[in-house]
Design a protein around this motif. Structure first.
Motif, PDB file in Angstrom:
ATOM      1  N   LYS A 142      -4.975   0.608  -4.976  1.00 21.09           N
ATOM      2  CA  LYS A 142      -4.754   2.037  -5.248  1.00 21.09           C
ATOM      3  C   LYS A 142      -6.024   2.858  -4.967  1.00 21.09           C
ATOM      4  O   LYS A 142      -5.950   4.012  -4.565  1.00 21.09           O
ATOM      5  CB  LYS A 142      -4.328   2.184  -6.710  1.00 21.09           C
ATOM      6  N   PHE A 146      -5.736   3.235  -1.348  1.00 23.19           N
ATOM      7  CA  PHE A 146      -4.473   3.894  -0.958  1.00 23.19           C
ATOM      8  C   PHE A 146      -3.903   4.589  -2.201  1.00 23.19           C
ATOM      9  O   PHE A 146      -3.059   4.028  -2.915  1.00 23.19           O
ATOM     10  CB  PHE A 146      -3.487   2.860  -0.386  1.00 23.19           C
ATOM     11  N   PRO A 147      -4.342   5.826  -2.480  1.00 26.48           N
ATOM     12  CA  PRO A 147      -4.059   6.467  -3.767  1.00 26.48           C
ATOM     13  C   PRO A 147      -2.588   6.725  -4.038  1.00 26.48           C
ATOM     14  O   PRO A 147      -2.225   6.993  -5.190  1.00 26.48           O
ATOM     15  CB  PRO A 147      -4.823   7.799  -3.679  1.00 26.48           C
ATOM     16  N   ASP A 148      -1.723   6.647  -3.029  1.00 22.12           N
ATOM     17  CA  ASP A 148      -0.301   6.874  -3.305  1.00 22.12           C
ATOM     18  C   ASP A 148       0.394   5.618  -3.845  1.00 22.12           C
ATOM     19  O   ASP A 148       1.616   5.618  -4.039  1.00 22.12           O
ATOM     20  CB  ASP A 148       0.419   7.379  -2.046  1.00 22.12           C
ATOM     21  N   THR A 149      -0.365   4.595  -4.045  1.00 20.91           N
ATOM     22  CA  THR A 149       0.221   3.390  -4.657  1.00 20.91           C
ATOM     23  C   THR A 149       0.456   3.682  -6.144  1.00 20.91           C
ATOM     24  O   THR A 149      -0.431   4.192  -6.826  1.00 20.91           O
ATOM     25  CB  THR A 149      -0.761   2.193  -4.529  1.00 20.91           C
ATOM     26  N   THR A 150       1.663   3.379  -6.627  1.00 20.27           N
ATOM     27  CA  THR A 150       1.964   3.600  -8.053  1.00 20.27           C
ATOM     28  C   THR A 150       2.244   2.246  -8.701  1.00 20.27           C
ATOM     29  O   THR A 150       2.984   1.430  -8.140  1.00 20.27           O
ATOM     30  CB  THR A 150       3.223   4.495  -8.215  1.00 20.27           C
ATOM     31  N   LYS A 200       0.834  -1.209   0.000  1.00 18.75           N
ATOM     32  CA  LYS A 200       0.000   0.000   0.000  1.00 18.75           C
ATOM     33  C   LYS A 200       0.871   1.262   0.000  1.00 18.75           C
ATOM     34  O   LYS A 200       1.898   1.331   0.695  1.00 18.75           O
ATOM     35  CB  LYS A 200      -0.988  -0.006   1.178  1.00 18.75           C
ATOM     36  N   ASN A 201       0.462   2.216  -0.847  1.00 18.69           N
ATOM     37  CA  ASN A 201       1.177   3.503  -1.012  1.00 18.69           C
ATOM     38  C   ASN A 201       2.642   3.326  -1.417  1.00 18.69           C
ATOM     39  O   ASN A 201       3.488   4.158  -1.108  1.00 18.69           O
ATOM     40  CB  ASN A 201       1.082   4.341   0.271  1.00 18.69           C
ATOM     41  N   LYS A 202       2.922   2.224  -2.077  1.00 17.33           N
ATOM     42  CA  LYS A 202       4.302   1.965  -2.529  1.00 17.33           C
ATOM     43  C   LYS A 202       4.372   2.084  -4.058  1.00 17.33           C
ATOM     44  O   LYS A 202       3.348   2.063  -4.740  1.00 17.33           O
ATOM     45  CB  LYS A 202       4.743   0.541  -2.118  1.00 17.33           C
ATOM     46  N   SER A 203       5.603   2.178  -4.534  1.00 17.03           N
ATOM     47  CA  SER A 203       5.824   2.186  -5.972  1.00 17.03           C
ATOM     48  C   SER A 203       6.196   0.753  -6.375  1.00 17.03           C
ATOM     49  O   SER A 203       7.243   0.247  -5.973  1.00 17.03           O
ATOM     50  CB  SER A 203       6.969   3.157  -6.274  1.00 17.03           C
TER      51      SER A 203
END
Ligand SMILES: Cc1cc2nc3c(=O)[nH]c(=O)nc-3n(C[C@H](O)[C@H](O)[C@H](O)COP(=O)(O)OP(=O)(O)OC[C@H]3O[C@@H](n4cnc5c(N)ncnc54)[C@H](O)[C@@H]3O)c2cc1C
Length: 437
Positions: free
Chosen positions: A219, A222-226, A195-198
């Motif tokens: 995502k 957890f929108p910061d997941t790329t 979660k929230n990771k690239s």
């Protein structure tokens, strides 16, 4: 020899089906499973919903034995998860009195050979039993004398590396803690990790698509997941598959959903990208690869998920005389039927005991391992393989020769060049029978 059991190695779907056929034909057998439970490999992706409905996932002999015990088959059209396959089918099958006493869990086969004859010796080889060396719990090593061997160990435990060219990329081993080979439970057990990771997903098959679809759901929460997607294919559209034309709608839907994600820019696609190196930098990773002849770096990566397929393990078969295709590592007779360089239709001409023979008589590789490195193996193919082999080992040659297999087509039916496979190939009649028949 006749009174000796037949050894089945691996209690996945195909090994268990072999046991069911042997039980129905009243042939003595033993089945060795390395894992603590049957269908060990499928359980490792138990959260994933398969794309073939129950009607394709249950072997005929297994159904016969289960129904005689009062078991109720699940709805034919429903799509189970890996865990549901395990709970509703593999577990009850393994618990049947016709199978359970002959099943050894946590029992890994280490080596197979002919009794008193190393691989070099030919004289009388056919009339000598096989010896199977097994590591049971508490490091107890035992040897079993058997009259035939059915290797159904799959390929799932030998994943391909992510380095281009099939060799581990420099840095791949050093950063292994950040590489997951398989399909993590992104929305469950492994949520914290992603979660929230690239995250980079490597690969272009159904497993990669499944992984990306789950990352996309993560995502949403957890929108910061790329999400980055690295493929060796020339163009991402090559993985969309038959979509509406796929005879298995759930398999076609994977292609439709992933195309939508790509179109909406919810995933960053890098293709064709040949991974050259993984470099650690300030606690994160940089993936270095070649794209259109130039080096390109993808920095700031936290995690890599590798879905680049898998390969067979022949290490415990060093003393067995094998005939394996040099490219696919499949049983050599079936290579032309399944070579992904030629076609990708998802169907395969019916094949059985005859095509799966090896130079060492009464030794067979079945199931996913019989396809070697080729993808698109379906359980139903393995069920027909073992039905034919068990018929042969029971002396019923008529049944062994009558192989019937109807697999749902992927709806792709194409050559690498994108030409419909029936139209233009070196041996059109062969491919037509394989892909389009
Ligand atoms: C995400 C995903 C979705 C899929 N969806 C479908 C689908 O919809 N329909 C379909 O038909 N197929 C599907 N498949 C493919 C299907 O799961 C495989 O084809 C099937 O599991 C192959 O069965 P198998 O018995 O040959 O091998 P496996 O399932 O790999 O079983 C091999 C067994 O052998 C054991 N073993 C390995 N080495 C040893 C050893 N040395 N000694 C003893 N035991 C050993 C393993 O522990 C394992 O239990 C899917 C696969 C994946 C990954």
């Amino acid at each position: 020899m006749k009174s000796l059991p037949i050894a089945i190695i691996g209690a996945g779907p195909v090994g268990l089906a072999a046991a069911a056929h042997l039980a129905v034909r009243k042939q003595p057998f033993v089945i060795f499973e390395a894992g603590a439970t049957v269908a060990h490999n499928i359980l490792s992706w138990g959260h994933v919903r398969v794309f073939s409905p129950w009607q394709y996932n249950i072997d005929k002999a297994a159904r016969q034995l289960l129904e005689a015990s009062g078991w109720q088959a699940p709805e034919a059209e429903d799509l189970p998860t890996g865990r549901e396959l395990y709970e509703q089918y593999f577990l009850p099958l393994a618990a049947l009195p016709a199978i359970q006493p002959f099943l050894f869990l946590e029992s890994k086969v280490l080596a197979i050979g002919r009794k008193h004859l190393d691989k070099l010796k030919t004289k009388d080889r056919e009339n000598v039993p096989f010896m199977v060396q097994v590591a049971h719990p508490h490091q107890q090593i035992k040897h079993y004398e058997v009259r035939a061997v059915i290797d159904a160990t799959g390929t799932w435990q030998s994943p391909n590396p992510i380095g281009s060219g099939g060799i581990a990329a420099p840095g791949e081993a050093a950063h292994h803690k950040h590489v997951f080979y398989g399909i993590p439970d992104i929305l469950g057990e492994h949520q914290e990790r992603y979660k929230n990771k690239s995250v980079v997903v490597v690969g272009s098959g159904h497993s990669a698509i499944n992984t990306i679809l789950e990352l996309d759901r993560l995502k949403e929460a957890f929108p910061d997941t790329t999400i980055h997607w690295v493929l060796r294919k020339k163009h991402v559209s090559e993985v969309y598959g038959g979509q509406e034309n796929d005879a298995l709608p759930a398999r076609g839907a994977l292609g439709i959903k992933i195309e939508q994600l790509v179109e909406e820019d919810r995933v960053n696609v890098y293709t064709p990208f040949q991974i050259q190196q993984i470099v650690g930098q300030e606690g994160r990773l940089t993936l270095v690869g070649e794209q259109y002849g130039e080096l390109r770096a993808l920095p700031g990566i936290d995690e890599i998920i590798s879905n680049t397929g898998s390969r067979p393990d022949f290490s415990f078969l060093r003393e067995v005389r094998l005939s394996v295709d040099p490219a696919l590592e499949s049983a050599s007779e079936i290579a032309e039927l399944i070579d992904p360089n030629i076609h990708s239709c998802g169907t395969v001409r019916p094949h059985g005991e005859k095509e799966l023979r090896h130079p060492d008589k009464d030794f067979y590789i079945v199931g996913a391992k019989s396809y070697g490195r080729a993808p698109t193996f379906l359980m139903a193919t393995g069920y027909e393989q073992v039905r034919s082999i068990v018929a042969a080992l029971s002396g019923d040659w008529e049944a062994a020769r009558q192989v019937e297999l109807e697999l749902p087509e992927t709806g792709v039916c194409s050559l690498d060049a994108g030409v419909a496979c029936c139209e233009s190939v070196a041996e059109p009649e062969k491919v037509a029978a394989t892909c389009c028949g």
